[in-house]
Scaffold this active site. Structure first.
Site, PDB file in Angstrom:
ATOM      1  CE  LYS A   1      -4.570   0.085   2.052  1.00  0.00           C
ATOM      2  NZ  LYS A   1      -5.311   0.262   3.302  1.00  0.00           N
TER       3      LYS A   1
HETATM    4  O1  G3P Z   1      -9.229   0.765   4.050  1.00  0.00           O
HETATM    5  C1  G3P Z   1      -9.198   2.062   4.529  1.00  0.00           C
HETATM    6  C2  G3P Z   1      -9.772   2.126   5.877  1.00  0.00           C
HETATM    7  O2  G3P Z   1      -9.027   1.350   6.758  1.00  0.00           O
HETATM    8  C3  G3P Z   1      -9.987   3.476   6.429  1.00  0.00           C
HETATM    9  O3  G3P Z   1     -11.174   3.382   7.108  1.00  0.00           O
HETATM   10  O4  G3P Z   1     -12.876   3.953   8.744  1.00  0.00           O
HETATM   11  O5  G3P Z   1     -10.491   4.652   9.119  1.00  0.00           O
HETATM   12  O6  G3P Z   1     -11.855   5.750   7.368  1.00  0.00           O
HETATM   13  P1  G3P Z   1     -11.616   4.516   8.138  1.00  0.00           P
END
Ligand code: G3P
Length: 218
Positions: free
Chosen positions: A84
């Site tokens: 990533k």
């Molecule tokens: O895959 C991306 C994710 O982990 C981010 O999610 O909920 O932290 O915005 P969030």
């Protein structure tokens, strides 16, 4: 549509893999930090659990040279690791170099369609628009996913899959399916929820109760 689990928790991943229908895993530094374990051993364990499905592990370097070195090292840990890389200019330089070395990348922290096109052009294998975080600032995250699908279609970009990421509820998953996105990466809690409906449980209970009443006759 493929389902990835968006977690670095091996218990959740084990449960998800046992339930079936899990095609891969995505992690990020925040998710790994929550586990309070060493990064390398965590990623190796996840990669074994989900193999041959891909596991995204994120670099933390900020220059292309350092990202490439970090990516080379991480990609040695298991065959199914995807690197990533953040959507910054140094990141896009790294993606171009890694793609020439056949190291798969997932470009993360994508918030607009233009960024997604640049990532694909750089040679990213996956691109991850963050739907929930776009919603959080009052815009429509799924609209960005829709735009990316349209633009990839316009330019016949097939080698870069779109991962709808930062999904916060089952309705996000439904919207992703309706748009025909390649992959939805979901926290384990949402993965469990999409199997369920209260009427399924009520219906099953009624069937079993009725069966109980007549089973001696059968
Ligand atoms: O895959 C991306 C994710 O982990 C981010 O999610 O909920 O932290 O915005 P969030």
């Amino acid at each position: 549509m493929k389902f990835f689990l968006d977690t670095a928790n091996v218990d959740e991943i084990r449960q998800g893999v046992e339930m079936g229908l899990v095609d891969g895993v995505t992690t990020n530094p925040t998710l790994v930090a929550k586990e309070n374990r060493k990064f390398k051993e965590t990623i190796i364990e996840i990669a074994e659990l989900v193999a041959p499905g891909p596991v995204s592990a994120e670099v933390t370097a900020l220059t292309a040279d350092d990202m490439v070195s970090e990516a080379r090292e991480i990609s040695e840990w298991a065959k199914n690791i995807v690197i990533k890389i953040p959507m910054i200019t140094e990141g896009m330089k790294a993606v171009q170099r890694l793609s020439k070395e056949d190291i798969k990348t997932n470009v993360t922290l994508v918030f607009r369609v233009e960024q997604a096109l640049l990532a694909a052009k750089a040679g990213a294998y996956y691109v991850s628009p963050f739907v929930g975080r776009i919603d959080d600032i009052g815009h429509d995250g799924m609209e960005v996913v829709d735009e990316i699908i349209e633009v990839f279609d316009n330019y016949e970009i097939e080698r870069c899959e779109i991962i709808a990421a930062s999904l916060r509820h089952t309705d996000h998953v439904k919207q992703a399916m309706l748009l025909g996105v390649d992959i939805a990466t979901v926290p384990f809690k949402i993965f469990e929820q999409i199997f369920k409906h209260p009427l399924t449980d009520i219906g099953l209970k009624r069937f079993l109760d009725d069966w109980e009443k007549v089973k001696e006759l059968v």
